[in-house]
Design an enzyme around this catalytic site. Structure first.
Site, PDB file in Angstrom:
ATOM      1  N   SER A  30       0.571  -1.240  -0.287  1.00  0.00           N
ATOM      2  CA  SER A  30       0.075  -0.092   0.066  1.00  0.00           C
ATOM      3  C   SER A  30       0.826   1.254   0.358  1.00  0.00           C
ATOM      4  O   SER A  30       0.658   2.406  -0.522  1.00  0.00           O
ATOM      5  CB  SER A  30      -0.737   0.087   1.288  1.00  0.00           C
ATOM      6  OG  SER A  30      -0.421  -0.253   2.320  1.00  0.00           O
ATOM      7  N   ASP A 319      -4.250   7.518   8.250  1.00  0.00           N
ATOM      8  CA  ASP A 319      -5.340   6.578   8.629  1.00  0.00           C
ATOM      9  C   ASP A 319      -4.932   5.748   9.641  1.00  0.00           C
ATOM     10  O   ASP A 319      -5.663   4.981   9.826  1.00  0.00           O
ATOM     11  CB  ASP A 319      -5.846   6.356   7.703  1.00  0.00           C
ATOM     12  CG  ASP A 319      -5.082   5.420   6.860  1.00  0.00           C
ATOM     13  OD1 ASP A 319      -3.765   5.211   7.357  1.00  0.00           O
ATOM     14  OD2 ASP A 319      -5.593   4.652   5.553  1.00  0.00           O
ATOM     15  N   HIS A 322      -1.265   4.577   7.082  1.00  0.00           N
ATOM     16  CA  HIS A 322      -0.663   5.248   5.985  1.00  0.00           C
ATOM     17  C   HIS A 322       0.005   6.911   6.290  1.00  0.00           C
ATOM     18  O   HIS A 322      -0.924   7.321   7.007  1.00  0.00           O
ATOM     19  CB  HIS A 322      -1.160   4.919   4.757  1.00  0.00           C
ATOM     20  CG  HIS A 322      -2.147   3.257   4.037  1.00  0.00           C
ATOM     21  ND1 HIS A 322      -3.419   3.342   5.253  1.00  0.00           N
ATOM     22  CD2 HIS A 322      -0.957   2.815   3.501  1.00  0.00           C
ATOM     23  CE1 HIS A 322      -3.306   2.171   4.304  1.00  0.00           C
ATOM     24  NE2 HIS A 322      -2.042   1.155   4.433  1.00  0.00           N
TER      25      HIS A 322
END
Length: 354
Positions: A30, A319, A322
């Site tokens: 990610s 969040d 990230h």
């Protein structure tokens, strides 16, 4: 202070040295997924993801651009199209195989590093033939040989291991993660790849998600409030990854493997947040629960009940897992300085070889 606060703008002001269209093939999780997860699963992220730059969810777990986006900007090339994008994809500047949640192991679980490289090898074998048949928006043989191959993976291997193993057991697993990265580089090299850009993993113990989720006591926290066992494991992973890169540099003829110390870049920003204009180094901008971490596993960013900060530029974490665009901009600026690479070369160095 003025210098530090101007850092987020640096990736946009770097002038590309490329004499031809830069080609990048990216592999990872990610931290560098620009939409592969969304394309592959047919899902859509919801606001406020993407609010800062794209002004809508853009397949990235951030409020805006990722490090890889800023690095592409530094080469004056477009953002990387996910390999799994089937709706009018443009692969003329490479492709992004990174997928949210990916790890090195287990090998055959989508979308492990092994699977990502397997996808690349298929892409590599078919693209030149398709171009000869008249297909556009692909790359040819020479492009694959001159391309830059970027790898940013390992965070999920460590994070998932800590979910069921103790510290010693996690450390014992690290060589198996490193071996998968070795195989990935070797397999790409055998197909002509010779320019590799390898990120180590960041300070796992500084993520708000981990701080909010792991039982801890004061002795497990460092002076900046990060979990020592998780960060120590990340350092152990990075030490072995660095050795691997040094070994491959001596073994692979005509290849350049650059090791990038992302851990030091990210930890420096967290440890010295105020010097860079950030106010909340260990608190998520988007989440639930308020200080000190604003992270709740049951009410994550975008789910009913979440709250979001007004100024993402003051936060490092988006969040809880990230990073914000503002933080990613600083990371990219540090990378472009070449102060964190071994051998010490700039990201734009490969433009002279592309």
């Amino acid at each position: 202070m003025i210098f530090f606060l101007s850092l987020p703008l640096l990736p946009l002001s770097v002038h590309s040295q490329c004499t031809r269209n830069p080609i990048i093939f990216n592999f990872g999780d990610s931290n560098s997924d620009t939409g592969g997860y969304v394309d592959g699963l047919g899902l859509s992220f919801v606001p406020p993801n993407g609010r800062t730059y794209f002004h809508q969810p853009a397949g990235r777990l951030s409020d805006g651009r990722l490090m890889i986006d800023f690095l592409c900007e530094s080469l004056d090339t477009g953002y990387l199209t996910p390999y799994l994008n089937s709706l009018g994809p443009n692969f003329t500047n490479g492709a992004n195989f990174a997928i949210i949640g990916s790890a090195t192991l287990p090998r055959y679980v989508p979308f492990s590093l092994h699977v990502q490289v397997s996808q690349f090898l298929r892409f590599r074998s078919r693209s030149p033939a398709l171009m000869l048949s008249g297909y556009k928006d692909l790359v040819g043989d020479a492009d694959f040989e001159n391309a830059l191959y970027t790898i940013d993976i390992g965070q999920n291997d460590l994070a998932e291991s800590f979910g069921s193993l103790n510290y010693s057991q996690v450390i014992d697993k690290i060589p198996s993660f490193i071996t998968e990265i070795k195989y990935a580089i070797w397999n790409i090299y055998q197909k002509g790849g010779k320019n590799f850009w390898v990120h180590n993993t960041g300070p796992l113990g500084c993520l708000p998600q981990k701080l909010a989720s792991f039982a801890r006591n004061a002795s497990q926290l460092d002076e900046h409030g990060c979990l020592l066992p998780l960060n120590d494991a990340a350092k152990a992973f990075n030490a072995q990854l660095r050795v691997l890169c040094e070994q491959l540099n001596s073994q692979l003829i005509n290849a350049t493997i650059v090791y990038v110390d992302i851990y030091s870049i990210k930890y420096d920003l967290i440890a010295n947040a105020s010097n860079y204009g950030f106010e909340h180094p260990l608190m998520a901008c988007c989440g639930n629960g308020g200080a000190p971490y604003n992270y709740d596993a049951n009410i994550t960013c975008g789910r009913t009940g979440y709250t979001v900060c007004h100024e993402g530029s003051k936060f490092i974490s988006w969040d809880g897992v990230h990073y914000t665009e503002a933080a990613n901009a600083v990371f990219a600026s540090k990378i472009l300085s070449s102060n964190y690479t071994t051998p010490r070369v700039n990201f734009n160095f490969f433009c002279t070889k592309m």
